[in-house]
Design an enzyme around this catalytic site. Structure first.
Site, short mmCIF file in Angstrom:
data_model
loop_
_atom_site.label_atom_id
_atom_site.label_comp_id
_atom_site.label_asym_id
_atom_site.label_seq_id
_atom_site.Cartn_x
_atom_site.Cartn_y
_atom_site.Cartn_z
N GLY A 77 0.73 -1.27 0.00
CA GLY A 77 0.00 0.00 0.00
C GLY A 77 0.74 1.28 0.00
O GLY A 77 1.35 1.59 -0.99
N THR A 78 0.68 2.00 1.04
CA THR A 78 0.68 3.44 0.99
C THR A 78 1.25 4.05 2.25
O THR A 78 1.38 3.38 3.26
CB THR A 78 -0.80 3.87 0.87
N THR A 79 1.60 5.33 2.16
CA THR A 79 1.80 6.12 3.36
C THR A 79 1.04 7.41 3.16
O THR A 79 1.30 8.14 2.20
CB THR A 79 3.29 6.47 3.57
N SER A 207 0.04 1.36 4.89
CA SER A 207 0.97 0.35 5.42
C SER A 207 2.23 0.99 5.96
O SER A 207 2.83 0.52 6.91
CB SER A 207 1.32 -0.65 4.33
N GLY A 208 2.66 2.09 5.38
CA GLY A 208 3.89 2.75 5.82
C GLY A 208 3.73 3.49 7.13
O GLY A 208 4.71 3.87 7.76
#
Lengths: 298, 278
Positions: A77-79, A207-208
């Site tokens: 994912g992502t932050t 996720s980050g």
């Protein structure tokens, strides 16, 4: 398999756990314990056990170890970050969209506009978050017309929350809503998996974000200026990018205040280097594909 | 006519081979093969899989518009079902869409949205916009929650300029200056990432697209055969079907095959024409 006669602690737990699991609708993904495991891209089907209030936490952990499919792809994912400062908000995000282990888009824009004064950061399933942001933009547009003035950030956040909560069985996304209105100033609302709404001075997601809780505990302070806040956000996203495989690319920020909104872009090579990260070298490709042939300098 | 069928059954009922495909005497469906299929499944044979396009499709934005490219192989599991299929679908005179994934799904969804776009053009009296096609596709695919397995590269030029989008089966979209999809997307993306730059000319763009598709054709087992290219600019679209044929059919002998009389055996049985009524 279960009726071995010996009602040990573990066998009993397993019985209860399986019954609990069977009674919930299959697609109610509620991940135990850990906050949001969010990713963009294709769905992974991991079987999760819904938490029950009558089991003690240790039992839940035992259940988790035995019944959860731990080998399924976890957080892809992502932050995403949203931070209030004295006079507005700063939203920040990385730019990686992944499908499994492949980066589908290395320069995506996860900060989406809802109205002139409200923006959201999207994480989790790309499809779900795009569709919800389209719906909320539509509803907010109608609301603005009916209200006769720009809508408040609270209304925008609550619309996101209503859609997220009422469709929790089918949606998998975490949203951070940030904006400025004349009544409350800059506000950040977090709407994670499941559809809770939380007003916070700063919010992190994706996720980050797992790698940023400690960093924010130490680095966040009230009443920062606009530049301080933006620097904090960029530093945080770049730290998360350094440690999270599912985050990467460039850092995008959006600053919203009384004067309007500003978009900024920080390319990967302009970010500071952290522990064990090396200086980028000139790519051979740049030398090879330039129109006039140059002698190699390195 | 029933009489004709009856006579054939009399002639061949003595344990000899019957026609492989017997038509039912009273019309309607024949479920004779269901038991046979069950038996085959038990034995371990698998049903044929969906025909997928196991594909390389690409798109890029160049100085005057958009160029789309695709290979032409359609696979059914390990078998090449179609050596020269068309993966670049028409959506509007100024919008084309490459499709990867299940062939039926991509065909159906692009046809459906193309019809909707035409009705919309009649209603508004204007040229279609790429974002309209994009929204129609994404809302259809999202409502089917990924079960319509269509991964698309949508490109076109409208009044607001050139646009290139990718659409995933679950309904998410990305807007990019260059994009690849399908099983050969990694091979094609490697070419794009090393050679793409903004403001390519038409010839450079076509060359880059062909190179990327060839990379998919030669390095991905799910892609093959020929290269199709489609160049869309303001006011003009050129569909270059089979722009490159890098896999020509080779023959053992350059004269090809020659079937002499007497090579095909005859059984000596009378020819009974098929019954036109059934």
């Amino acid at each position: 398999m279960l009726g071995s006669g010996r009602t040990s602690f573990h066998t009993r737990i397993r019985l209860i756990g399986l019954r609990a699991w069977a009674s919930y609708p299959r697609d109610q993904h509620v991940v135990l314990g850990t906050p949001v495991c969010l990713r963009k891209g294709f769905h992974s089907s991991y079987i999760t056990v819904p938490p029950r209030l009558d089991l003690d936490p240790k039992a839940i952990l035992v259940l988790a170890a035995m019944d959860l499919d731990l080998s399924a792809p976890h957080s892809l994912g992502t932050t995403i970050i949203g931070v209030t400062y004295d006079g507005g908000v700063v939203l920040g995000a990385d730019s990686r969209t992944s499908t499994g282990m492949y980066v589908a888009n290395r320069a995506s824009d996860k900060i989406t506009q809802l109205t002139d004064n409200v923006y959201i950061c999207r994480s989790g399933s790309a499809a779900d978050s795009q569709v919800i942001s389209d719906y909320v933009r539509y509803f907010l547009h109608q609301h603005t017309i009916q209200l006769g003035q720009p809508s408040t950030v609270k209304v925008a956040a609550n619309l996101v929350r209503l859609l997220s909560y009422q469709n929790k069985n089918m949606l998998q996304m975490g949203i951070i809503v940030g904006g400025w209105d004349k009544y409350e100033g800059g506000q950040i609302y977090s709407v994670p998996l499941g559809g809770t709404i939380l007003k916070q001075p700063f919010a992190i997601g994706g996720s980050g974000s797992s790698y940023l809780y400690g960093f924010f505990d130490q680095a966040w302070k009230e009443g920062m200026s606009k530049d301080e806040a933006e620097k904090l956000v960029v530093k945080a996203v770049s730290l998360a990018i350094a440690r999270d495989g599912a985050s990467g690319g460039v850092v995008r920020t959006v600053i919203i205040n009384a004067d309007g909104m500003t978009r900024n872009f920080y390319s990967g090579d302009s970010l500071p280097l952290w522990h064990e990260e090396l200086e980028p070298h000139n790519s051979l490709l740049d030398i090879l594909s330039s129109s006039s042939p140059e002698p190699m300098s390195t | 006519m029933g009489y004709m069928c009856w006579s054939s059954e009399i002639a061949y009922s003595g344990g000899m081979a019957r026609f492989a495909a017997d038509v039912p005497t009273r019309g309607g469906f024949s479920f004779d093969l269901c038991q046979r299929n069950e038996m085959l499944l038990k034995k371990g044979n698998q049903l044929p899989t969906f025909r997928k396009t196991g594909t390389t499709i690409v798109g890029l934005v160049f100085e005057d518009g958009v160029i789309l490219g695709a290979d032409t192989r359609a696979t059914e599991g390990p078998i090449v079902a179609d050596k020269n299929c068309e993966k670049i679908h028409y959506m509007a005179p100024n919008i084309y869409c490459c499709g990867a994934g299940t062939a039926a799904d991509t065909e159906a969804v692009t046809d459906m949205v193309s019809s909707q776009l035409q009705l919309h053009r009649y209603a508004t009296g204007r040229e279609s916009r790429v974002v309209t096609a994009l929204t129609l596709l994404k809302s259809h695919l999202f409502s089917y929650q990924g079960h319509v397995s269509a991964a698309l590269v949508l490109g076109g030029v409208d009044i607001t300029g050139p646009h290139l989008h990718t659409v995933y089966p679950h309904g998410s979209t990305d807007t990019l200056p260059f994009a690849t999809m399908g099983s050969g997307s990694l091979a094609a993306m490697a070419i794009f990432e090393s050679k793409f730059r903004e403001g390519l000319t038409r010839d450079e763009g076509i060359k880059l697209v062909s190179e990327a598709i060839c990379s998919g054709i030669f390095n991905d087992l799910g892609s093959g055969s020929n290269v199709d290219v489609c160049v869309i600019t303001r006011g003009q679209t050129e569909y270059l079907r089979n722009h490159q044929l890098p896999n020509p059919r080779t023959y053992v002998s350059s004269r090809g095959y020659n079937f002499l009389k007497g090579h095909t055996g005859k059984t000596g049985e009378p020819y009974i024409p098929p019954n036109p009524r059934r």
